[in-house]
Design a protein around this motif. Structure first.
Motif, PDB file in Angstrom:
ATOM      1  N   ASN A 155       0.806  -1.229   0.000  1.00  0.00           N
ATOM      2  CA  ASN A 155       0.000   0.000   0.000  1.00  0.00           C
ATOM      3  C   ASN A 155       0.837   1.276   0.000  1.00  0.00           C
ATOM      4  O   ASN A 155       0.443   2.287   0.576  1.00  0.00           O
ATOM      5  N   TYR A 211       1.291   3.413  -2.333  1.00  0.00           N
ATOM      6  CA  TYR A 211       0.563   4.540  -2.937  1.00  0.00           C
ATOM      7  C   TYR A 211      -0.354   5.224  -1.916  1.00  0.00           C
ATOM      8  O   TYR A 211      -0.516   6.446  -1.941  1.00  0.00           O
ATOM      9  N   ALA A 212      -0.951   4.452  -1.012  1.00  0.00           N
ATOM     10  CA  ALA A 212      -1.873   5.019  -0.021  1.00  0.00           C
ATOM     11  C   ALA A 212      -1.115   5.957   0.926  1.00  0.00           C
ATOM     12  O   ALA A 212      -1.615   7.034   1.273  1.00  0.00           O
ATOM     13  N   ASP A 236      -6.955   6.074   1.675  1.00  0.00           N
ATOM     14  CA  ASP A 236      -7.202   4.742   2.201  1.00  0.00           C
ATOM     15  C   ASP A 236      -6.703   3.697   1.208  1.00  0.00           C
ATOM     16  O   ASP A 236      -6.829   3.868  -0.009  1.00  0.00           O
ATOM     17  N   ALA A 237      -6.164   2.627   1.742  1.00  0.00           N
ATOM     18  CA  ALA A 237      -5.706   1.528   0.906  1.00  0.00           C
ATOM     19  C   ALA A 237      -6.900   0.783   0.326  1.00  0.00           C
ATOM     20  O   ALA A 237      -7.935   0.658   0.971  1.00  0.00           O
ATOM     21  N   VAL A 238      -6.741   0.314  -0.900  1.00  0.00           N
ATOM     22  CA  VAL A 238      -7.758  -0.521  -1.514  1.00  0.00           C
ATOM     23  C   VAL A 238      -7.495  -1.950  -1.029  1.00  0.00           C
ATOM     24  O   VAL A 238      -6.458  -2.545  -1.357  1.00  0.00           O
ATOM     25  N   THR A 239      -8.391  -2.463  -0.210  1.00  0.00           N
ATOM     26  CA  THR A 239      -8.182  -3.783   0.370  1.00  0.00           C
ATOM     27  C   THR A 239      -9.508  -4.394   0.801  1.00  0.00           C
ATOM     28  O   THR A 239     -10.477  -3.663   1.022  1.00  0.00           O
ATOM     29  N   THR A 240      -9.528  -5.692   0.905  1.00  0.00           N
ATOM     30  CA  THR A 240     -10.697  -6.371   1.449  1.00  0.00           C
ATOM     31  C   THR A 240     -10.486  -6.725   2.912  1.00  0.00           C
ATOM     32  O   THR A 240     -11.362  -7.288   3.547  1.00  0.00           O
ATOM     33  N   SER A 288      -9.957  -5.619   6.776  1.00  0.00           N
ATOM     34  CA  SER A 288     -10.224  -4.494   7.671  1.00  0.00           C
ATOM     35  C   SER A 288      -8.951  -4.087   8.374  1.00  0.00           C
ATOM     36  O   SER A 288      -8.143  -4.931   8.775  1.00  0.00           O
TER      37      SER A 288
END
Length: 121
Positions: free
Chosen positions: A105, A107-108, A114-118, A120
């Motif tokens: 992450n 780039y975040a 916010d990071a692009v993630t599934t 939590s």
């Protein structure tokens, strides 16, 4: 917290291919060789290193395994590579096909989004 305390670990995806020498050993000999000839050197010469090993030979002929390494920092990663190169792992038991190194992450953190993630956080 300082930038050093919040810096993400270095993650390396080491794409490797078994060699005929490795495959000529029995499974017991392979485990013993990995423990005694490779991991003992890594443990003696590094700190701040974690790894996971993935078999991929079921789906790929170019890359038979992926060894994922996490290092606390770039110095720990460099010590890891130096240690591995001093063992039969490097270009004797395995051919190093490619090494992809990144920071999860990144780039975040760069863009403060916010990071692009599934998963939590």
């Amino acid at each position: 917290m300082s930038a050093e305390e919040t810096a993400p670990p270095v993650t390396a995806f080491m794409l490797i291919k078994t060699t005929p020498e490795w495959l000529s050993m029995t499974p017991h000999e392979r485990v013993s060789a990995m423990d005694l000839e490779v991991m003992s050197v890594v443990k003696a010469k590094t700190t701040g290193i974690r790894s996971r090993f993935y078999d991929t030979e079921f789906y790929s002929t170019r890359v038979t395994d992926v060894w994922v390494w996490e290092a606390d920092d770039h110095n720990a990663y460099q010590l890891l590579i130096d240690a591995l190169r001093e063992t039969p792992f490097w270009d004797r038991y395995f051919e190093i096909v490619d090494i992809l190194v990144g920071a999860e992450n990144g780039y975040a953190r760069t863009y403060n989004v916010d990071a692009v993630t599934t998963v939590s956080t």
